[in-house]
Design an enzyme around this catalytic site. Structure first.
Site, PDB file in Angstrom:
ATOM      1  N   ASP A 230       0.822  -1.197   0.000  1.00  0.00           N
ATOM      2  CA  ASP A 230       0.000   0.000   0.000  1.00  0.00           C
ATOM      3  C   ASP A 230       0.868   1.264   0.000  1.00  0.00           C
ATOM      4  O   ASP A 230       1.806   1.380   0.800  1.00  0.00           O
ATOM      5  CB  ASP A 230      -0.892  -0.025   1.247  1.00  0.00           C
ATOM      6  CG  ASP A 230      -1.927   1.065   1.254  1.00  0.00           C
ATOM      7  OD1 ASP A 230      -2.829   1.032   0.403  1.00  0.00           O
ATOM      8  OD2 ASP A 230      -1.848   1.949   2.135  1.00  0.00           O
ATOM      9  N   GLU A 284       1.542  -0.399  -4.797  1.00  0.00           N
ATOM     10  CA  GLU A 284       0.587   0.638  -5.161  1.00  0.00           C
ATOM     11  C   GLU A 284       1.390   1.928  -5.292  1.00  0.00           C
ATOM     12  O   GLU A 284       1.740   2.551  -4.302  1.00  0.00           O
ATOM     13  CB  GLU A 284      -0.494   0.797  -4.095  1.00  0.00           C
ATOM     14  CG  GLU A 284      -1.528   1.847  -4.480  1.00  0.00           C
ATOM     15  CD  GLU A 284      -2.412   2.282  -3.318  1.00  0.00           C
ATOM     16  OE1 GLU A 284      -3.544   2.710  -3.572  1.00  0.00           O
ATOM     17  OE2 GLU A 284      -1.955   2.211  -2.159  1.00  0.00           O
TER      18      GLU A 284
END
Length: 582
Positions: A230, A284
Site C-alpha cells: 500500500d 501501489e
C-alpha cells in the site's frame, strides 16, 4: 581419461552451455525471464464485502474459505486479500493496530490458517496487503510514541513542533484538510498523509524498518506468496519536510513520492526479506510516473516485481471532478507503457479495485441492454493486454455502481471528509458533489458481493455493513453460474483460454489503429503465435476494415460466430473478438 574425469568434464561443459540455454529460453519469450507471477491472473478479495459466515453483516475469513471452490472454478491463480489485520476500521482495515493478529470481525488466526490451507489445496496462491507507510493511532508503537518526547518509540513516527501558530508545513491529507494533527500531550504535531487515525511511520529510523521486515517474515513463514504494498512510494520523506510547491498542490502524490531513500529502503527490504522467498510483490505506486516505473521494477535493481500505474484506471478522474475519457487516450496509455517498459520491467493491467468505481460503470455501459456485453468486452481486454491482470471481486459478475441518493448512503471516510470540507462550507453545491461521488466514490466497489437472489444477495443473514446493490435479484453468482451466456461463464472461458498460450503473457503488443474513437484493435505476438483482438467500445454496429492484418480463425467472442479469414469485419455493439492469425 578416467571415468570420474569424464564425468567432471561433462558437468563443466554443461556449466559452460547453461547461459546459452537460458538465453534461448529468454529469446523464446521475447527476452523476458519466465516467472509464475507474470503468467498469473490475480483476483482481489475485499474481506468485509465478500461473504459473511456468521450473520453479523460483515464479511469474514470463513466466508472466503466457503467460496474457494467458486474462485477455483472461475480459474484465477492468485488471491490478493485486502487487509485482514486487527484494526479499529477508521479506513476499513488500512489502519492497522496489530500486524500479527486477525481483525476480530474477520475471525481468528486459526481461520486464517484454514483459509491459507484451502487456497493451497486448490492450487492457488495467497497474497496479502502490506500497509506500512502508516499504522493505526491505536497501534502500541504510536500509543507509546505520543506519551513523551523521550519515549523509546517517539522516533517511530514523524513529530514536529508547530510553525507560526499552525502546522509545521502545508502538507495536505488525501482525506481532506491538513496532514498534521496537534497532540496535546506533548504539544507537537504528527504527520498523517491519510486519516487522522493513520500516523505515518518514520522509515528513516532503522528500528522501524526492522520491525516491518520482521512482520513480513511472520506471514511469509506461514506460507503466503507475497504482498501488495500500500502506497509504498510514500515511505521516504523529503529532508526537513519542505512545503509543497504550488505546482504540486492539486496533485500532492507526485511530491510525496520524491523522498531520497525510497530505493535504498526497498533494496534493503529485498535483500533482507524478498529475495529469500519465491514470492510476488506489487506496489501501489500512486504518484509514480511511468518514466519512474523502471526505478522500482527493473529486475536488475532488486526492488519490486511490478507496480500499479494509475494512468488508465483514473483516466476519467485524475483528480476531481469527473472529466470523462476517450478511447484514443486510453489506447495511448497502453502504448506508452509498452514503449517505456522493456524486458526487464514487468507491468500490471487493471481497471478496478477497492478504491475505484465498478469497471462496467466506468469503462463500459451499465444499462440493462449493454451491461453484460460491455463487461465481457472489458474482460477480454484486461486478460489479453500486456502485463499481469488484476480483477476485482464482482467484476466477473458485471456488478455495477450503487445508486447513491444522499450523503447518508456513503460509508467511505474520504467522501465524508470531503463533504464536510466542500459542501458544508458552501464551496461546492450538494448536487454537484453527489453527482461526482456517484461516479467515482470508493463505496461503489465496496458493496457486498451478490451471491444469489435471496435477502441481501446471499451475502449475510444479518444487516449488511454497507447496503447491497438493489439489482442483486438480476445480477448474482447463482444465476450466472447456471447461464452459459453469463459474464461469469465468459470470464471462465477467457481465463481458461489465456492459459493455453504464453502469447498473452510475453507476446509483443501492437495497437493497429490508435486514433480510432470506437475500435480498439491490437495484436499479441510470440514467435509463430499471433493473436488479433478487436473490441468495439460503442453500442453502434460498425463495418471495420482491419489495417494491414487478416482476421484468421475466431477463438473467442462475446457474440458467437463471426467472420473468419477476413479483412473487413461487421462488428455489433460492444462486441469483442479474439482471432488466431496465421
Amino acid at each position: 581419461m578416467t571415468y570420474s574425469a569424464r564425468i567432471a568434464l561433462a558437468f563443466f561443459s554443461l556449466f559452460l552451455f547453461l547461459p546459452k540455454i537460458s538465453f534461448a529460453v529468454d529469446q523464446a519469450l521475447n527476452g523476458y525471464e519466465p516467472k509464475w507471477w507474470k503468467e498469473a491472473v490475480v483476483y482481489q478479495v475485499y474481506p468485509r464485502s465478500f461473504k459473511d459466515s456468521n450473520g453479523d453483516g460483515i464479511g469474514d475469513l470463513k466466508g472466503i474459505t466457503s467460496k474457494l471452490d467458486y474462485l477455483q472454478s472461475l480459474g484465477v491463480d492468485v488471491i490478493w486479500l485486502s487487509p485482514h489485520y486487527d484494526s479499529p476500521n477508521a479506513d476499513n482495515g488500512y489502519d492497522i493496530r496489530d500486524y500479527e493478529k486477525v481483525m476480530k470481525e474477520f475471525g481468528t488466526m486459526a481461520d486464517f490458517d484454514e483459509l491459507l490451507k484451502g487456497v493451497k489445496a486448490r492450487g492457488m496462491r495467497l497474497v496479502l496487503d502490506l500497509v506500512v507507510n502508516h499504522t493505526s493511532d491505536e497501534h502500541r508503537w504510536f500509543v507509546e510514541s505520543r506519551k513523551s518526547k523521550d519515549n523509546p518509540y517517539r522516533d517511530y513516527y514523524i513529530w514536529r513542533p508547530g510553525k507560526d501558530g499552525g502546522p509545521p508545513n502545508n502538507y495536505t491529507s488525501f482525506f481532506s484538510g491538513s496532514a498534521w494533527t496537534l497532540d496535546p500531550t506533548t504539544n507537537e504535531y504528527y504527520l498523517h498523509c491519510f486519516a487522522v487515525k493513520q500516523p505515518d511511520l518514520n522509515w528513516d529510523n532503522p528500528k522501524v524498518r526492522q520491525e516491518v521486515y520482521s512482520l513480513m517474515k511472520f506471514w511469509l513463514d506461514k506460507g503466503v506468496d507475497g504482498f501488495r504494498m500500500d502506497v509504498i512510494p510514500f515511505i521516504s520523506k523529503l529532508p526537513d519536510l519542505p512545503d509543497i510547491p504550488p505546482e504540486y498542490r492539486e496533485r500532492p502524490q507526485y511530491f510525496y513520492t520524491q523522498g531520497p531513500h525510497l530505493h535504498e529502503y526497498l533494496q534493503e527490504m529485498n535483500k533482507e526479506v524478498l529475495s529469500k522467498y519465491d514470492m510476488m510483490t506489487v506496489g501501489e505506486a500512486f504518484g509514480v510516473t511511468l518514466e519512474g516505473t523502471p526505478m522500482l521494477v527493473d529486475e536488475r535493481r532488486h526492488e519490486l516485481n511490478m507496480i500499479f500505474n494509475f494512468d488508465a484506471v483514473r483516466i476519467g478522474h485524475p483528480s476531481t471532478p469527473w472529466i470523462g475519457w476517450t478511447l484514443p487516450k486510453l489506447k495511448a496509455i497502453y502504448t506508452d507503457e509498452d514503449q517505456k517498459l522493456d524486458q526487464h520491467s514487468w507491468n500490471t493491467v487493471f481497471l478496478s479495485n477497492h478504491d475505484n468505481p465498478r469497471v462496467v460503470s466506468a469503462f463500459g455501459d451499465d444499462s440493462p441492454e449493454w451491461r453484460e456485453k460491455s463487461a465481457k468486452l472489458l474482460a477480454t481486454m484486461v486478460l489479453t493486454l500486456k502485463g499481469t491482470p488484476f480483477i476485482y471481486q464482482g467484476d466477473e459478475l458485471g456488478m455495477t455502481n450503487y445508486p447513491f441518493k444522499g450523503i447518508e448512503d456513503f460509508d467511505d471516510i474520504e467522501v465524508k471528509n470531503a463533504w464536510k470540507e466542500y459542501v458544508e462550507t458552501g464551496r461546492i453545491s450538494k448536487e454537484h458533489f453527489l453527482d461526482n461521488a456517484r461516479r467515482v466514490a470508493r463505496d461503489n466497489s465496496r458493496t457486498p458481493i451478490q451471491w444469489d437472489d435471496s435477502s441481501n444477495g446471499g451475502f449475510t443473514t444479518g444487516k449488511p455493513w454497507l447496503a447491497v446493490n438493489p439489482n442483486y435479484k438480476k445480477i448474482n453468482a447463482a444465476e450466472e453460474q447456471k447461464d452459459k451466456d453469463s459474464v461469469y461463464q465468459y470470464f471462465q472461458r477467457m481465463l481458461a483460454f489465456r492459459k493455453t498460450t504464453k502469447a498473452f503473457s510475453y507476446g509483443d503488443y501492437k495497437d493497429l489503429d490508435p486514433q480510432n474513437e470506437k475500435i480498439f484493435a491490437y495484436t499479441r505476438t510470440l514467435g509463430k503465435e499471433k493473436y488479433l483482438v478487436v473490441l468495439n467500445f460503442s453500442k453502434d454496429a460498425l463495418k471495420y476494415s482491419l489495417p494491414g492484418v487478416k482476421a484468421g480463425k475466431l477463438v473467442m467472442s462475446n457474440e458467437g460466430a463471426a467472420e473468419e479469414n477476413a479483412t473487413t469485419l461487421m462488428m455489433k455493439g460492444w462486441e469483442a473478438r479474439v482471432y488466431r492469425v496465421e
